[in-house]
Design an enzyme around this catalytic site. Sequence first.
Site, short mmCIF file in Angstrom:
data_model
loop_
_atom_site.label_atom_id
_atom_site.label_comp_id
_atom_site.label_asym_id
_atom_site.label_seq_id
_atom_site.Cartn_x
_atom_site.Cartn_y
_atom_site.Cartn_z
N VAL A 132 0.89 -1.16 0.00
CA VAL A 132 0.00 0.00 0.00
C VAL A 132 0.93 1.21 0.00
CG1 VAL A 132 -1.77 1.29 1.25
CG2 VAL A 132 -1.83 -1.22 1.21
N PRO A 133 1.09 1.86 -1.16
CA PRO A 133 2.25 2.74 -1.41
C PRO A 133 2.23 4.12 -0.76
CG PRO A 133 0.81 2.75 -3.31
CD PRO A 133 0.22 1.74 -2.35
N CYS A 134 2.39 4.16 0.56
CA CYS A 134 2.46 5.46 1.23
C CYS A 134 3.75 6.20 0.87
CB CYS A 134 2.34 5.29 2.74
SG CYS A 134 3.55 4.16 3.47
N HIS A 135 4.72 5.49 0.28
CA HIS A 135 5.96 6.17 -0.13
C HIS A 135 5.71 7.13 -1.29
CE1 HIS A 135 5.75 2.54 -2.71
NE2 HIS A 135 6.36 3.29 -3.62
N ARG A 136 4.57 7.02 -1.95
CA ARG A 136 4.25 7.91 -3.08
C ARG A 136 3.58 9.20 -2.63
NH1 ARG A 136 1.72 2.93 -6.59
NH2 ARG A 136 3.68 1.75 -6.79
#
Length: 206
Positions: free
Chosen positions: A175-179
Amino acid sequence: MTTTNRPPADGELFAALPRIDEEAQARLHARLAAAADRAGILDVAYRTVDTPVGSLLLAATGEGLVRVAYAGEDHDKVLEQLSAGVSPRVLRAPARLDGVARELDEYFAGRRRLFDLPLDLRLARGFRRTVLSHLREIGYGTTASYAAVAEAAGSPRAVRAVGTACATNPLPIVVPCHRVVRSDGTVGQYVGGVETKRILLGLETR
């Protein structure tokens, strides 16, 4: 000639013990995990994988992947939290997570842009869970600001709450919270560390 009966030294005592067969131990553990799974008493399976951003702990329930944790989060502590918050029946069962490990390998090799995995989002509730659902809409190789995510989640003023949801995301990378970045374009904070966030963003734009 006289002899003395002395107790064996520690080294001699341990040398007399049979050596542990690590392969046999691994086989027995695998059999135990499989038996627990068949009996329906394996609630949380876990394993670790080595990646370009360090060792990751992967954990899954019968519903899907429930946790991805960086080494900096302390894997032992994460397992304790899973035991307390999900179920005390936690067991290392690598085979149950082979699919997750394979997709992560493909992602880091640049061959996968979207994870196709069942997810168990029970560790995120309320607004945080709403935020996670919108994070998955941020496409590979793109970014969105915390403010944009707050607006998409229906609460434009909840920028800080979006930051908290990202910081407590139980499934980073997948779940790409790095984006999610700051409005001025700087990367902002990240559960795996700022340098890890830069690595992931760089991977997706190379």
